[in-house]
Design a protein around this motif. Structure first.
Motif, PDB file in Angstrom:
ATOM      1  N   ILE A  57      44.769  88.735  62.014  1.00 59.01           N
ATOM      2  CA  ILE A  57      43.926  88.488  63.181  1.00 59.01           C
ATOM      3  C   ILE A  57      42.512  89.007  62.950  1.00 59.01           C
ATOM      4  O   ILE A  57      41.531  88.409  63.415  1.00 59.01           O
ATOM      5  CB  ILE A  57      44.542  89.098  64.463  1.00 59.01           C
ATOM      6  CG1 ILE A  57      43.896  88.461  65.686  1.00 59.01           C
ATOM      7  CG2 ILE A  57      44.375  90.608  64.501  1.00 59.01           C
ATOM      8  CD1 ILE A  57      44.603  88.768  66.980  1.00 59.01           C
ATOM      9  N   GLY A  58      42.381  90.113  62.200  1.00 63.49           N
ATOM     10  CA  GLY A  58      41.045  90.608  61.858  1.00 63.49           C
ATOM     11  C   GLY A  58      40.280  89.589  61.022  1.00 63.49           C
ATOM     12  O   GLY A  58      39.093  89.319  61.277  1.00 63.49           O
ATOM     13  N   ILE A 109      35.244  77.692  70.920  1.00 55.54           N
ATOM     14  CA  ILE A 109      35.346  79.024  71.519  1.00 55.54           C
ATOM     15  C   ILE A 109      35.152  78.971  73.036  1.00 55.54           C
ATOM     16  O   ILE A 109      36.037  79.417  73.792  1.00 55.54           O
ATOM     17  CB  ILE A 109      34.349  79.998  70.865  1.00 55.54           C
ATOM     18  CG1 ILE A 109      34.680  80.151  69.371  1.00 55.54           C
ATOM     19  CG2 ILE A 109      34.393  81.362  71.558  1.00 55.54           C
ATOM     20  CD1 ILE A 109      33.699  81.016  68.604  1.00 55.54           C
ATOM     21  N   PHE A 126      40.893  86.334  60.874  1.00 55.56           N
ATOM     22  CA  PHE A 126      40.644  85.134  61.670  1.00 55.56           C
ATOM     23  C   PHE A 126      39.439  85.297  62.585  1.00 55.56           C
ATOM     24  O   PHE A 126      38.650  84.364  62.767  1.00 55.56           O
ATOM     25  CB  PHE A 126      41.878  84.781  62.508  1.00 55.56           C
ATOM     26  CG  PHE A 126      43.075  84.381  61.688  1.00 55.56           C
ATOM     27  CD1 PHE A 126      42.932  83.852  60.411  1.00 55.56           C
ATOM     28  CD2 PHE A 126      44.367  84.548  62.185  1.00 55.56           C
ATOM     29  CE1 PHE A 126      44.027  83.492  59.642  1.00 55.56           C
ATOM     30  CE2 PHE A 126      45.473  84.183  61.438  1.00 55.56           C
ATOM     31  CZ  PHE A 126      45.308  83.660  60.169  1.00 55.56           C
ATOM     32  N   VAL A 127      39.294  86.476  63.188  1.00 57.56           N
ATOM     33  CA  VAL A 127      38.149  86.724  64.066  1.00 57.56           C
ATOM     34  C   VAL A 127      36.844  86.642  63.269  1.00 57.56           C
ATOM     35  O   VAL A 127      35.859  86.039  63.715  1.00 57.56           O
ATOM     36  CB  VAL A 127      38.277  88.102  64.751  1.00 57.56           C
ATOM     37  CG1 VAL A 127      36.971  88.478  65.454  1.00 57.56           C
ATOM     38  CG2 VAL A 127      39.415  88.087  65.761  1.00 57.56           C
ATOM     39  N   ILE A 128      36.847  87.249  62.081  1.00 56.78           N
ATOM     40  CA  ILE A 128      35.648  87.211  61.233  1.00 56.78           C
ATOM     41  C   ILE A 128      35.305  85.767  60.863  1.00 56.78           C
ATOM     42  O   ILE A 128      34.144  85.338  60.942  1.00 56.78           O
ATOM     43  CB  ILE A 128      35.858  88.048  59.963  1.00 56.78           C
ATOM     44  CG1 ILE A 128      35.961  89.539  60.327  1.00 56.78           C
ATOM     45  CG2 ILE A 128      34.714  87.831  58.962  1.00 56.78           C
ATOM     46  CD1 ILE A 128      36.333  90.433  59.167  1.00 56.78           C
ATOM     47  N   MET A 159      45.335  82.348  65.611  1.00 60.14           N
ATOM     48  CA  MET A 159      45.043  83.603  66.297  1.00 60.14           C
ATOM     49  C   MET A 159      45.986  83.818  67.474  1.00 60.14           C
ATOM     50  O   MET A 159      46.481  84.932  67.693  1.00 60.14           O
ATOM     51  CB  MET A 159      43.587  83.601  66.786  1.00 60.14           C
ATOM     52  CG  MET A 159      42.556  83.677  65.679  1.00 60.14           C
ATOM     53  SD  MET A 159      40.861  83.577  66.309  1.00 60.14           S
ATOM     54  CE  MET A 159      40.789  85.094  67.276  1.00 60.14           C
ATOM     55  N   LEU A 197      36.176  83.029  62.441  1.00 51.99           N
ATOM     56  CA  LEU A 197      35.788  82.258  63.622  1.00 51.99           C
ATOM     57  C   LEU A 197      34.332  82.516  63.996  1.00 51.99           C
ATOM     58  O   LEU A 197      33.592  81.589  64.324  1.00 51.99           O
ATOM     59  CB  LEU A 197      36.705  82.619  64.794  1.00 51.99           C
ATOM     60  CG  LEU A 197      36.498  81.829  66.089  1.00 51.99           C
ATOM     61  CD1 LEU A 197      36.833  80.364  65.880  1.00 51.99           C
ATOM     62  CD2 LEU A 197      37.343  82.413  67.216  1.00 51.99           C
ATOM     63  N   LEU A 198      33.913  83.782  63.928  1.00 48.87           N
ATOM     64  CA  LEU A 198      32.562  84.143  64.352  1.00 48.87           C
ATOM     65  C   LEU A 198      31.508  83.826  63.295  1.00 48.87           C
ATOM     66  O   LEU A 198      30.337  83.623  63.620  1.00 48.87           O
ATOM     67  CB  LEU A 198      32.503  85.626  64.712  1.00 48.87           C
ATOM     68  CG  LEU A 198      33.373  86.060  65.895  1.00 48.87           C
ATOM     69  CD1 LEU A 198      33.240  87.562  66.130  1.00 48.87           C
ATOM     70  CD2 LEU A 198      32.999  85.287  67.166  1.00 48.87           C
ATOM     71  N   VAL A 221      42.036  78.905  65.823  1.00 54.94           N
ATOM     72  CA  VAL A 221      42.328  79.452  67.156  1.00 54.94           C
ATOM     73  C   VAL A 221      43.829  79.478  67.395  1.00 54.94           C
ATOM     74  O   VAL A 221      44.379  80.449  67.933  1.00 54.94           O
ATOM     75  CB  VAL A 221      41.608  78.630  68.249  1.00 54.94           C
ATOM     76  CG1 VAL A 221      42.090  79.042  69.639  1.00 54.94           C
ATOM     77  CG2 VAL A 221      40.100  78.805  68.150  1.00 54.94           C
ATOM     78  N   TYR A 247      31.323  76.132  66.710  1.00 55.42           N
ATOM     79  CA  TYR A 247      31.489  77.057  67.838  1.00 55.42           C
ATOM     80  C   TYR A 247      31.880  76.398  69.150  1.00 55.42           C
ATOM     81  O   TYR A 247      32.087  77.099  70.153  1.00 55.42           O
ATOM     82  CB  TYR A 247      30.197  77.862  68.026  1.00 55.42           C
ATOM     83  CG  TYR A 247      29.894  78.749  66.840  1.00 55.42           C
ATOM     84  CD1 TYR A 247      30.706  79.832  66.535  1.00 55.42           C
ATOM     85  CD2 TYR A 247      28.815  78.484  66.002  1.00 55.42           C
ATOM     86  CE1 TYR A 247      30.450  80.642  65.441  1.00 55.42           C
ATOM     87  CE2 TYR A 247      28.548  79.290  64.900  1.00 55.42           C
ATOM     88  CZ  TYR A 247      29.363  80.360  64.620  1.00 55.42           C
ATOM     89  OH  TYR A 247      29.109  81.156  63.537  1.00 55.42           O
TER      90      TYR A 247
END
Length: 499
Positions: free
Chosen positions: A412-413, A444, A415-417, A374, A419-420, A371, A441
C-alpha cells in the motif's frame, strides 16, 4: 470432463480471487444460502478453461509491446527492477485476496469483502471504479486491435474497430462456453509464443555484457528512466514473466530506435526486434498475430467481467435494476450492451494517432487498477487487524498468506507513491501536459466523490474492528463438510503447466 465451476472466468489469478470464482473454503454452501448467492447466470466454464486462462492471463499487450518502452527508457536493469518491484506488490495483493476468498467465497470478491470488512460506501465506490475501469478498457483494446491490424493492411481503422467490437459483443451475449473456448485457444497461443521467443533468445544471445553501460546511458540513473518505468509494469505480473523480461533485456539494446517507433504494433515489440536481429523473417507477423489475440482476449474479458460486476451491483441496489435482466442464454444482456455503447470511444483513435489514444486510455485503466489494488490491501488490513482485535487465531482460517501484515503495508505504501507520482513529469518546469495530468489524476477525485457521496446519502459508517463478522464466517466454514475437488481425466496431461 470436469463440471462447470462458476458463472465467470478470470483473466488472471488475481481476477479469479477478486471475483470469488475459485472457492477454497468449506463454507460455500452455507454462505450461498445465507447471502442468497444468485444462480441465474449460465454456468459453462470448466476447470481446464479457468486454469489455462489464469496461467496465460498475465501475458498481454503490455508485456509484448510496452516492455520495449520500459527497456528504452529505463534500460535492461531498470526494466527488470521495475517489473520485479511491482511484481512483489502484486503478489501481496493476490495473497491477501486469496486469504479472504478462502474464508468468504462470495460472488463479487473484493466488492463484497469491502462491504463486510470496511464500509458499504467503499463497496459502492470500488464497484463503480471497476465498472469505470472496464468501460475504458474495452475501447482501449479496440484501439490497440485497430493499430495491430495496420501491421498488415492500410484499411481504415474504423472498419476493424467495428468488426472486433461486434465480435466481442457476439461472444459475450451468447453461451459462456464460447468465451471459454476462445480464451482457452488464445492462452495456448500466448504460452507457445513466450516459450518459443525465450528459446530463440537463448539461442541468439551472444554476450550478456554487450549492453550500454551507465556512463553511456545516464538515463538508467535518472528517476524518469527508472522510477517512471513502474507505470508500464502495473499489470498482473507473476515472477515467471521476469525470465522473459530478463532475456529480452540481454539481446535487445536499449538504444535501439525501433523500441520507440510509436507504431503501437509488433514493429516496436522487443520480441520482434530480437527476431529481426536473429534473421527470422516470419516472427514479426507471428508476434503481431498473437498480440492481436491478446488484445482481443483482454477486450472480451473486460466486457464479461464488467457486465457481471454491474449485474451484481444492480442486484444489491447499487446500480439501476434494469441491469439485472437475463436473456435465454443466462447472460445479463443489458449490462453487456451498456458496455457496448462505450465501444464508440475507440473511434476517437481516428481523429488523432491511435497510439496516443491507446496511451491515455491505457493510463486510465492502469490508475483505476492501482486504486483497486489499494482497496484490496486496505480491506485485507482491516480483516487482519479485525482478527487480532477479536482474539481470533489466524490458524483457524482455511488458508493464511505469508509475511503479513508486512507485505500489505509495503504494497500500500508503494501504491500510494505510484498513484501520487504517476504524472510527476508534468510538474517539471516546461513539461506540463494536460492529457497526462487528466488521465493520471482523474480517478482520484472520482473515487472520493463516489465514496463520500454514498456516505452522505446512505449514512453508512465504517465497521469497527470489533464488529467485523469474522467469527461468523469462521463458524459457517467450520460447520460445513469439505467437498472433494473433482478433476477431469481428459485434460490431466495439461496439469504439468500449473501443478
Amino acid at each position: 470432463m470436469s463440471e462447470p465451476i462458476g458463472n465467470d472466468v478470470a483473466q488472471s489469478p488475481l481476477d479469479i480471487l477478486e471475483k470469488g470464482v475459485v472457492s477454497t473454503s468449506s463454507g460455500t454452501k452455507g454462505l450461498s444460502a445465507e447471502f442468497g448467492e444468485v444462480k441465474d447466470l449460465k454456468q459453462g466454464l470448466h476447470q481446464r478453461h479457468v486454469q489455462m486462462i489464469a496461467l496465460a492471463g498475465t501475458l498481454g499487450t503490455g508485456l509484448f509491446l510496452s516492455s520495449g518502452q520500459s527497456i528504452a527508457h529505463g534500460g535492461p536493469l531498470g526494466a527488470l527492477l521495475g517489473y520485479s518491484i511491482i511484481g512483489t506488490a502484486a503478489i501481496s495483493v493476490v495473497l491477501a485476496g486469496a486469504e479472504m476468498s478462502a474464508l468468504v467465497p462470495l460472488n463479487g470478491g473484493i466488492i463484497r469483502f469491502a462491504e463486510h470488512f470496511v464500509d458499504p460506501a467503499l463497496c459502492f465506490a470500488i464497484g463503480w471504479n471497476e465498472v469505470y475501469a472496464h468501460i475504458v478498457s474495452v475501447p482501449s483494446e479496440l484501439s490497440a486491435l485497430a493499430v495491430l491490424v495496420k501491421f498488415w493492411t492500410d484499411v481504415n481503422s474504423a472498419v476493424w474497430i467495428t468488426v472486433f467490437g461486434a465480435l466481442m459483443l457476439a461472444t459475450t451475449l451468447v453461451f459462456i462456453r464460447i468465451y471459454g473456448e476462445l480464451e482457452y485457444g488464445f492462452s495456448i497461443l500466448k504460452i507457445a509464443l513466450v516459450i518459443g521467443v525465450n528459446l530463440m533468445e537463448l539461442r541468439t544471445s551472444r554476450s550478456p555484457l554487450a549492453r550500454p553501460d551507465l556512463h553511456e546511458h545516464p538515463s538508467l540513473l535518472r528517476p524518469r528512466g527508472y522510477f517512471g518505468r513502474f507505470s508500464f509494469s502495473t499489470a498482473r505480473l507473476p515472477s515467471r514473466l521476469l525470465i522473459t523480461v530478463f532475456f529480452v533485456g540481454l539481446i535487445v539494446p536499449s538504444d535501439d530506435s525501433d523500441l520507440l517507433l510509436g507504431s503501437g504494433n509488433a514493429s516496436e515489440s522487443p520480441f520482434v526486434i530480437a527476431a529481426k536481429r536473429a534473421g527470422i523473417p516470419a516472427i514479426p507477423s507471428i508476434v503481431n498475430a498473437v498480440v492481436l489475440t491478446s488484445a482481443w482476449s483482454a477486450g472480451n474479458s473486460s466486457l464479461l467481467w464488467g457486465s457481471r460486476i454491474l449485474y451484481a451491483m444492480a442486484l444489491e441496489g447499487r446500480a439501476p435494476q434494469l441491469f439485472t435482466r437475463i436473456n435465454r442464454f443466462g447472460i445479463p444482456y443489458l449490462s453487456v450492451l451498456f458496455y457496448g455503447m462505450f465501444m464508440a470511444l475507440g473511434y476517437m483513435s481516428l481523429s488523432s494517432t491511435a497510439e496516443t489514444v491507446f496511451s491515455w486510455l491505457k493510463t486510465l485503466v492502469s490508475i483505476s487498477t492501482l486504486v483497486n489494488w489499494m482497496v484490496i490491501t486496505i480491506t485485507y488490513l482491516r480483516f487482519y487487524y479485525g482478527c487480532r482485535k477479536q482474539g481470533i487465531d489466524r490458524r483457524r482460517l482455511p488458508w493464511t498468506a505469508p509475511f503479513q501484515p508486512y507485505m500489505s503495508w509495503w504494497s500500500i505504501g508503494l501504491f500510494v507513491i505510484l498513484l501520487l507520482t504517476g504524472g510527476f513529469s508534468t510538474f517539471i518546469h516546461g513539461h506540463w501536459d494536460n492529457q497526462t495530468f487528466v488521465s493520471t489524476y482523474l480517478n482520484i477525485p472520482l473515487f472520493f466523490i463516489l465514496y463520500f457521496g454514498y456516505k452522505l446519502i446512505r449514512q453508512s459508517k465504517v465497521i469497527s474492528l470489533e464488529k467485523i463478522p469474522i467469527e461468523h464466517f469462521l463458524t459457517i466454514a467450520e460447520e460445513e463438510e469439505k467437498e472433494p475437488e473433482s478433476e477431469g481425466s481428459k485434460w490431466k496431461w495439461w496439469t504439468f503447466l500449473w501443478k
